[in-house]
Motif scaffolding. Sequence first.
Motif, PDB file in Angstrom:
ATOM      1  N   ALA A   9       0.750  -1.170   0.085  1.00 37.80           N
ATOM      2  CA  ALA A   9       0.174  -0.031  -0.167  1.00 37.80           C
ATOM      3  C   ALA A   9       0.793   1.466   0.072  1.00 37.80           C
ATOM      4  O   ALA A   9       0.499   2.073  -0.797  1.00 37.80           O
ATOM      5  N   ILE A  10       1.950   1.144   0.752  1.00 35.87           N
ATOM      6  CA  ILE A  10       2.861   2.250   0.838  1.00 35.87           C
ATOM      7  C   ILE A  10       3.578   2.462  -0.408  1.00 35.87           C
ATOM      8  O   ILE A  10       3.493   3.672  -1.117  1.00 35.87           O
ATOM      9  N   HIS A  11       4.073   1.427  -1.202  1.00 36.22           N
ATOM     10  CA  HIS A  11       4.599   1.624  -2.481  1.00 36.22           C
ATOM     11  C   HIS A  11       3.553   2.084  -3.637  1.00 36.22           C
ATOM     12  O   HIS A  11       4.162   2.934  -4.260  1.00 36.22           O
ATOM     13  N   CYS A  12       2.481   1.637  -3.251  1.00 32.90           N
ATOM     14  CA  CYS A  12       1.491   2.176  -4.357  1.00 32.90           C
ATOM     15  C   CYS A  12       0.975   3.775  -4.137  1.00 32.90           C
ATOM     16  O   CYS A  12       0.986   4.370  -5.295  1.00 32.90           O
ATOM     17  N   ALA A  13       1.292   3.933  -2.984  1.00 37.52           N
ATOM     18  CA  ALA A  13       0.913   5.561  -2.747  1.00 37.52           C
ATOM     19  C   ALA A  13       2.243   6.395  -3.411  1.00 37.52           C
ATOM     20  O   ALA A  13       2.218   7.420  -3.651  1.00 37.52           O
ATOM     21  N   HIS A  85      -0.220   4.177 -14.658  1.00 42.35           N
ATOM     22  CA  HIS A  85       0.546   5.160 -13.484  1.00 42.35           C
ATOM     23  C   HIS A  85       0.210   6.660 -13.289  1.00 42.35           C
ATOM     24  O   HIS A  85       0.681   7.599 -13.132  1.00 42.35           O
ATOM     25  N   THR A  86      -1.289   7.010 -13.285  1.00 46.30           N
ATOM     26  CA  THR A  86      -1.872   8.050 -13.206  1.00 46.30           C
ATOM     27  C   THR A  86      -2.294   8.111 -11.585  1.00 46.30           C
ATOM     28  O   THR A  86      -2.092   7.043 -10.992  1.00 46.30           O
ATOM     29  N   LEU A  87      -3.114   8.952 -11.140  1.00 47.29           N
ATOM     30  CA  LEU A  87      -3.500   9.146  -9.743  1.00 47.29           C
ATOM     31  C   LEU A  87      -4.771   8.152  -9.570  1.00 47.29           C
ATOM     32  O   LEU A  87      -4.696   7.574  -8.526  1.00 47.29           O
ATOM     33  N   THR A  88      -5.285   7.945 -10.791  1.00 45.59           N
ATOM     34  CA  THR A  88      -6.412   6.902 -10.590  1.00 45.59           C
ATOM     35  C   THR A  88      -5.908   5.464 -10.355  1.00 45.59           C
ATOM     36  O   THR A  88      -6.155   4.846  -9.361  1.00 45.59           O
ATOM     37  N   HIS A  89      -4.795   5.008 -11.154  1.00 44.49           N
ATOM     38  CA  HIS A  89      -3.821   3.949 -10.731  1.00 44.49           C
ATOM     39  C   HIS A  89      -3.507   3.955  -9.334  1.00 44.49           C
ATOM     40  O   HIS A  89      -3.611   2.809  -8.732  1.00 44.49           O
ATOM     41  N   ALA A  90      -3.040   4.770  -8.846  1.00 49.28           N
ATOM     42  CA  ALA A  90      -2.477   5.046  -7.596  1.00 49.28           C
ATOM     43  C   ALA A  90      -3.355   4.889  -6.677  1.00 49.28           C
ATOM     44  O   ALA A  90      -3.330   4.174  -5.412  1.00 49.28           O
ATOM     45  N   VAL A  91      -4.650   5.445  -6.466  1.00 50.20           N
ATOM     46  CA  VAL A  91      -5.711   5.393  -5.731  1.00 50.20           C
ATOM     47  C   VAL A  91      -6.320   3.923  -5.725  1.00 50.20           C
ATOM     48  O   VAL A  91      -6.323   3.403  -4.401  1.00 50.20           O
TER      49      VAL A  91
END
Length: 120
Positions: A9-13, A85-91
């Motif tokens: 989760a940290i990695h994804c953020a 790798h956009t904001l949607t992807h990260a969320v």
Amino acid sequence: GFAASFVCAIHCALWPWLLALTPAFGLELGGWVDLDQAFVVFATFLGVSTLTLGWRRHRTFHAWLLLIPGLALVWIGAFSPLHDHTLTHAVVMTIGGLLLALAHLVNLRLTHAFKAAAAS
């Protein structure tokens, strides 16, 4: 399992920030962008195996109710058009990783509660 999912989760953020900052330091991550796909496959094997072992002890599906939507989110985020790798992807990946971490935590608590009940 919980620690690995929490790190996920940290990695994804943080991953979008890392990708944005690497050129500023003269670094290039060209071939490593799909590292999250490999981590999703690893997280799937880890989650399914640890929750299966836990279920064999406590016979409760509560943790699976978190694991399955978490896996669905990270698979969608990693292997669909959202993998840009956009904001949607990260969320999506962050929420999925947090659900995986919670599934492992619930499984751990259920296992400990079963052990305590069996010991008394």
